[in-house]
Design a protein around this motif. Structure first.
Motif, short mmCIF file in Angstrom:
data_model
loop_
_atom_site.label_atom_id
_atom_site.label_comp_id
_atom_site.label_asym_id
_atom_site.label_seq_id
_atom_site.Cartn_x
_atom_site.Cartn_y
_atom_site.Cartn_z
N THR A 1 1.09 3.94 -3.03
CA THR A 1 0.77 5.33 -2.75
C THR A 1 1.93 6.25 -3.13
N SER A 2 3.14 5.88 -2.75
CA SER A 2 4.27 6.74 -3.09
C SER A 2 4.54 6.72 -4.59
N ARG B 1 0.83 -1.20 0.00
CA ARG B 1 0.00 0.00 0.00
C ARG B 1 0.87 1.25 0.00
N LYS B 2 1.92 1.23 0.82
CA LYS B 2 2.82 2.39 0.89
C LYS B 2 3.56 2.56 -0.43
N LEU C 1 1.98 9.09 -6.08
CA LEU C 1 2.35 10.47 -5.76
C LEU C 1 3.49 10.93 -6.67
#
Length: 142
Positions: A68-69, A64-65, A72
């Motif tokens: 997300t990054s 998930r991280k 972004l």
């Protein structure tokens, strides 16, 4: 959960009391719990007896991280591409810079005076922002 916090002890105590009540409420609950304990014990024994599994370290779930990054970063790159007139820069044959006022000659011999920060594609189509002017001859002079 912080084990040193006073509320943590109360939560653990309340949870263990509720669990004991659940076990006492129905004999089937106790049998299910005993079966789960036996399975976990068997699994622990199997892991300890297998050298390959004994040294195995489980990786934390970072998907998930990472996603997300990644999104972004992609958003930032796309924003910079649009902010820096990326589409115009990919399509234009001639691009004028911030403080440039180029004069280019077209294939037919005519000239185009370009303002700053614009581009021309195929020497005919103007891309915004900016302006381009082409001097025209008077009708009676040709």
């Amino acid at each position: 959960m912080n084990a040193d916090h006073p509320a943590t002890g109360a939560i653990l105590l309340a949870g263990s009391q509720a669990f004991r009540q659940w076990l006492e409420r129905d004999p089937e609950n106790q049998r299910a719990y005993d079966a789960a304990e036996q399975l976990l014990g068997d699994a622990r024994t199997a892991i300890k007896s297998d050298p390959a599994l004994e040294s195995f370290k489980a990786k934390s779930a970072r998907s998930r991280k990472t996603v997300t990054s990644g999104l972004l970063g992609l958003t930032i790159v796309a924003g910079l591409f649009l902010y820096l007139d990326g589409p115009m820069r990919l399509q234009a044959d001639v691009i004028s810079g911030v403080a440039e006022l180029p004069v280019i000659e077209l294939d037919d011999g005519s000239t185009v005076h370009m303002n700053a920060e614009c581009g021309i594609r195929n020497r005919s189509r103007l891309f915004q922002p900016g302006q381009a002017h082409s001097p025209a001859a008077r009708r009676g002079l040709l």
